[in-house]
Design a protein around this motif. Sequence first.
Motif: not given
Length: 159
Positions: A17, A20, A24-25, A27-29, A31-32
Motif C-alpha cells: 500500500d 495509497v 484512503e487508508k 477511510e478504510k480503517e 469503514r472497518k
Amino acid sequence: MQRLVLFLFILVCGSCDFFVSTQEKTEKEVRKALGEINWNEVDTYPMFDACDEYAPKSEQRTCFKNQLLERFADTLASLNLTAEKALNDTLWIDFIVDEDGFIIINEIKDNASIKDAFPGLEKDIAKRLNDITTVAPARKRSIPVSIKVRLPIIINTTE
C-alpha cells in the motif's frame, strides 16, 4: 544484476500500500471499525439517579427498567382511574430517551376497550410522563445516544 534489483524494487512497491494515500487508508480503517460496531446495542443504558453507573450492563438495564416502571406506576396511580366494568388489557407505550436524557413519547397504543373505559387516558399519560425527570442518556462509545423503549402496561380491573 541491475535488472534483478529493478525487478525486486517494482515488485515490492507494486504489491504493498505504498502508493495509497493516508486519507484512503484512514477511510478504510474507519469503514472497518464501523462494520465491527453492533449498532443495535448500547454500551450503557439510560440511568436514573438511583442506578449505579459502574454496575455491569445487565444490572444497569434492570435498574433502568425498575426505576422506569416505578415512575410509570406512580404516574398511573396519580390519575385515580376507576372502571365501570372488568377490564384486562395491555397498553403499549413507545417512547425515546433522547441523547439529552429527555423522555419523548412516540405513541401510545391501546385498543377500543381501554379507550371506552378511560376516555382521555392517552393525553393524561403523555402529559404526566413528559414531566418525569430527565435521566442520564444511553451511551455508545462514550457518546450520548437516543434509545427506543417499548413499555407494556397491563390494565387489570375488577367490577
